[in-house]
Design a protein around this motif. Structure first.
Motif, mmCIF file in Angstrom:
data_model
loop_
_atom_site.group_PDB
_atom_site.id
_atom_site.type_symbol
_atom_site.label_atom_id
_atom_site.label_comp_id
_atom_site.label_asym_id
_atom_site.label_seq_id
_atom_site.Cartn_x
_atom_site.Cartn_y
_atom_site.Cartn_z
ATOM 1 N N VAL A 15 0.810 -1.221 0.000
ATOM 2 C CA VAL A 15 0.000 0.000 0.000
ATOM 3 C C VAL A 15 0.848 1.277 0.000
ATOM 4 C CG1 VAL A 15 -1.757 1.305 1.259
ATOM 5 C CG2 VAL A 15 -2.008 -1.168 0.969
ATOM 6 N N PRO A 16 1.772 1.482 0.941
ATOM 7 C CA PRO A 16 2.539 2.737 0.901
ATOM 8 C C PRO A 16 3.423 2.853 -0.339
ATOM 9 C CG PRO A 16 2.771 1.678 3.037
ATOM 10 C CD PRO A 16 2.104 0.704 2.136
ATOM 11 N N ASN A 17 3.993 1.736 -0.771
ATOM 12 C CA ASN A 17 4.892 1.809 -1.916
ATOM 13 C C ASN A 17 4.164 2.034 -3.230
ATOM 14 O OD1 ASN A 17 7.581 1.625 -0.779
ATOM 15 N ND2 ASN A 17 6.870 -0.345 -0.014
ATOM 16 N N TYR A 18 2.874 1.780 -3.274
ATOM 17 C CA TYR A 18 2.070 2.155 -4.440
ATOM 18 C C TYR A 18 2.193 3.666 -4.671
ATOM 19 C CZ TYR A 18 -1.999 3.494 -7.152
ATOM 20 O OH TYR A 18 -2.824 4.063 -8.084
ATOM 21 N N PHE A 19 2.095 4.428 -3.598
ATOM 22 C CA PHE A 19 2.165 5.883 -3.711
ATOM 23 C C PHE A 19 3.583 6.355 -4.030
ATOM 24 C CE2 PHE A 19 -1.603 5.007 -1.197
ATOM 25 C CZ PHE A 19 -2.552 5.724 -1.933
ATOM 26 N N ILE A 20 4.575 5.664 -3.514
ATOM 27 C CA ILE A 20 5.964 5.990 -3.853
ATOM 28 C C ILE A 20 6.193 5.773 -5.345
ATOM 29 C CG2 ILE A 20 8.391 5.367 -3.478
ATOM 30 C CD1 ILE A 20 7.227 6.774 -1.073
ATOM 31 N N ILE A 21 5.687 4.662 -5.855
ATOM 32 C CA ILE A 21 5.828 4.375 -7.287
ATOM 33 C C ILE A 21 5.112 5.431 -8.119
ATOM 34 C CG2 ILE A 21 5.167 2.728 -9.101
ATOM 35 C CD1 ILE A 21 5.723 0.512 -6.975
ATOM 36 N N GLN A 22 3.938 5.859 -7.662
ATOM 37 C CA GLN A 22 3.217 6.923 -8.378
ATOM 38 C C GLN A 22 4.031 8.212 -8.402
ATOM 39 O OE1 GLN A 22 0.336 6.472 -10.127
ATOM 40 N NE2 GLN A 22 0.727 4.350 -9.579
ATOM 41 N N PHE A 23 4.664 8.545 -7.288
ATOM 42 C CA PHE A 23 5.510 9.736 -7.234
ATOM 43 C C PHE A 23 6.670 9.607 -8.209
ATOM 44 C CE2 PHE A 23 9.209 12.029 -5.722
ATOM 45 C CZ PHE A 23 8.703 13.297 -5.516
ATOM 46 N N ILE A 24 7.337 8.454 -8.208
ATOM 47 C CA ILE A 24 8.495 8.239 -9.090
ATOM 48 C C ILE A 24 8.073 8.284 -10.555
ATOM 49 C CG2 ILE A 24 10.224 6.537 -9.807
ATOM 50 C CD1 ILE A 24 10.374 5.717 -6.814
#
Length: 103
Positions: A15-24
């Motif tokens: 879940v949190p890394n989904y948003f990190i990937i979206q940022f990247i």
């Protein structure tokens, strides 16, 4: 209980890394922008500081509870905390502890 910890670790990874990937995907590896957005307002700052404090408390907890004969080094969990997040590292630590107790 150990299966709950493992499930929480997987959720905490995805879940949190989904948003990190979206940022990247949107901004690339722009670390100054990422850090700037972490502290862009009081609400963001409160959550960011809370996460930093919880991470440091987790590290201290692991240090005080470490077993010198334990094959699981706390440095692995600190690395996972820094690279993949507290919501992954903490339940994984609890999972490994519960597995070690049952052995």
């Amino acid at each position: 209980m150990k299966n709950i910890y493992l499930t929480l670790a997987i959720i905490g990874l995805v879940v949190p890394n989904y948003f990190i990937i979206q940022f990247i995907m949107t901004h690339g590896f722009d670390l100054p922008l990422f850090a700037n957005q972490l502290f862009s307002n009081f609400a963001d700052s409160a959550f960011s500081i809370d996460l930093l404090l919880c991470s440091s408390f987790f590290w201290y907890y692991m240090y005080t509870k470490r077993d010198l004969n334990n094959k699981h080094s706390i440095s692995v969990y600190i690395f996972l905390n820094l690279m993949l997040g507290l919501s992954f590292a903490f339940p994984l630590y609890l999972y490994k502890q519960s597995v070690s107790i049952n052995e």
